[in-house]
Structure formats: C-alpha cells, structure tokens
Motif scaffolding. Sequence first.
Motif, PDB file in Angstrom:
ATOM      1  N   SER A 114       8.762  -7.254   9.583  1.00  0.00           N
ATOM      2  CA  SER A 114       8.293  -5.881   9.373  1.00  0.00           C
ATOM      3  C   SER A 114       8.208  -5.114  10.691  1.00  0.00           C
ATOM      4  CB  SER A 114       6.938  -5.890   8.676  1.00  0.00           C
ATOM      5  OG  SER A 114       5.968  -6.326   9.587  1.00  0.00           O
TER       6      SER A 114
ATOM      7  N   LEU B 145      10.998  -1.133   1.521  1.00  0.00           N
ATOM      8  CA  LEU B 145       9.876  -1.078   2.464  1.00  0.00           C
ATOM      9  C   LEU B 145      10.381  -0.957   3.911  1.00  0.00           C
ATOM     10  CD1 LEU B 145       6.781  -1.414   3.083  1.00  0.00           C
ATOM     11  CD2 LEU B 145       7.231  -3.865   3.267  1.00  0.00           C
ATOM     12  N   ASP B 178       1.878  -7.329   3.798  1.00  0.00           N
ATOM     13  CA  ASP B 178       3.043  -7.755   3.018  1.00  0.00           C
ATOM     14  C   ASP B 178       2.987  -9.268   2.777  1.00  0.00           C
ATOM     15  OD1 ASP B 178       5.533  -7.498   1.779  1.00  0.00           O
ATOM     16  OD2 ASP B 178       6.598  -7.974   3.646  1.00  0.00           O
TER      17      ASP B 178
END
Lengths: 191, 188
Positions: A114, B145, B178
């Motif tokens: 991420s 995302l 997440d």
Amino acid sequence: MPLLLKLFFAFIQVGLFSVGGGYAAIPLIEEQIVDIHRLLTPEEFTDLIAVAEMTPGPISINSATFVGMRIAGIGGVLLCTLGCIIPSFCICLILARFYYKYRSLGGVQTVLASLRPAVVALIGSAGLSILMLGLFGSDIFSFEISDFRIIEFIIFAAALFLLRKFKISAVAVILGSGVIGTLAYTALGAV
Amino acid sequence: MKKDYKKLWTLFKTMFVLSACTFGGGFVIVSLMKKKYVEQLKWIDEEEMLDITAITQSSPGPLPVNASVIIGYRIAGISGSLIAVLGSILPPMIIISVISLFYDQFRSNKYIAIALQVMRAGVAAVIIDVVINLAKNVCKTKRVLYIAMMCAALICAYFLNVSAMIIIFVCLGIGIADLLIAKKKEAR
C-alpha cells in the motif's frame, strides 16, 4: 569547544533532524550555521543555497562541503560531510536490516504494497514540478503561453521519445539535453 | 572474492555517476537508481526499489545518501553501504569544493546558467519515463484501492503541497487497516 568539533556536531544535528529531505533541510542548516554558530553571514548563506541548487547532490551535503571549505579547507569538508551522513547511515542501516529480515512476511507484504502507489505518486509529483519548471520557469501548474519555452519542450519531447523507444541511458539524456539546449540558445542568439 | 570486488567497484562507479548527474532533489536520483539497478543491472526488483524509496523518505538525512545505504547493504552488506555512500557523496563534495573557490565566476557565467536551465527538460523526461513504467505496474495490480491511492497521493503531493512524510504515513495506516480487514475476513 574547538571550531572543527562545533562544525561536526552542527552537521550531525542537520543530518539527524532533516526529515523529508531537500528543502526541508534549509531552515535547519540556516539555524545551525547562521543563527547559532555564526559560521556564515545571511548573505553567504543565500549564496550557498543558490550554488547548492545549481549543482548536483543533496542540499545538506552541498552545504556541509561549502561551509567546511570556507571555514577549514579540505579537513573541514570531510568533517562536516561525515557529521551530516553519520545519523542517516546508522538509521538506514538498522531499517535496512529490519526490512530484509521481515519483508517476506505476508502481513508486511500487504502493508508495503500500500506504500508503493504513494511512492509512485511522489516521484510523479517531483517529475511534474521539474517539468513545469523546465517548460514554464515555475514549478506551479500553469499554462501561461507567454512563459512557454519551445526549446525546452522540444528537448523534453525528444528525450522522452528516446528513453521510451530506444532505452538510452538517463545520464546521456541529462548531459545531452544540457549541451544541445545550450547550443540551441547560443545559435538563436539568446545568450 | 574477486567477483565481490568487481561488484563493489560497479556499485561505487554507478553511484558516483548517478550522483554527479542528479540535478534537482531526491526523487530525481531515485528515478535514476531505478533505471540503473532495476532495469539495467537487475540487482534489485521494482517493488523493492519502491519500498526502499518509502524507507528513505521516512528517515532523516539526505535522500540519496539514505538510498545508497540501503541499496549498498542489499548488494554487499555493510561494506556495500560504505562504498555506495562514498560513491554518492564524492561528486557533490568535489564539485562544491571547486566551486567555492571560483564562486563568483561560476555564478555569473551565462552558459552555465543556460545549461542548468535546459537540463531540467532532460531530467523531467527521465522522471516521467520512470513514472510511466511504475504507474503501469500499479494499474496492473488491478486493485482499485491502489490506483485510487496513487491518484489521491499525486493530487495531495503536487497540487496541495502535502509533505511526502505525511503521505507515506497515511498510506502506511491504510495498509495496516487493509491488512486487519483481510485478516478479519479470513477469520470468518
């Protein structure tokens, strides 16, 4: 405290507290070098920033070298630069050990995954700033036709084409664009 | 052992050249390092390079030095770190030392000023080239995302001037969330 030691510790602090790199380090360097230790005058400091921007390399290393050279010659350069990189070196070495020890864990993978889009965006943002600076002379997003520099645009487009199509080296692109651009400006009599 | 020396020499040489050509901030050298160590030498993979960038951006000190420490460590341990850092700090040290002696001539030279100005166009092309490749790979993950995070981060960094550190820490938070959500789903 001897002057050289003072310099050394001043730059350890610059290295340790300049988080976020580049321009974030400027006020810190100013505080240490101009305000606290009075090693440079404010005018000299302005000159330093101008030189640091015009030359390759991180601004804190550039200023460590500049200040060291001005105050104590080559010995000063070595000591200031050493001070500047010691904190980075220790901290990054520890982080590197952790990273390579744990990065294959599933959970760590997910978290790192991420971060990657953010890093891509940050590099993209830096690219846009430099592109705007190159084409319009200001890093803010703008399309002022009067500021548009056609020579730079041609160089940019040609460089991007060569990079994507023929995978030529980045160093060749950067140095080549400097040489060709200077020749073009000189030929047009703009110098 | 002989091969190790060769690798260290390559590491030093490449760091030296990249550092000598890095006009304009930390992310420029990251782009150059990516091209060199990921695409050409294939010493590290692309995801690793992005992780390294995130780490260097969140630790104190000059970004190119931080990146050299980690890449050097990856290639050859602590001696690799030392060699890589040496390679990346020598060019600015030499250049600035010389310039500080000829400072006035340097600042008033018109050709130098023009060359530095037009070089930005080349630097921009290098970064945009690297970013196109990187962004393609983010899109290839096909996770909405990640693509949304990339776009949002770009807007925050470029248009809203949010600092890189904050962006990385927010994304770190999203990554942890997440992970926790994924674990909860698994538990069910």
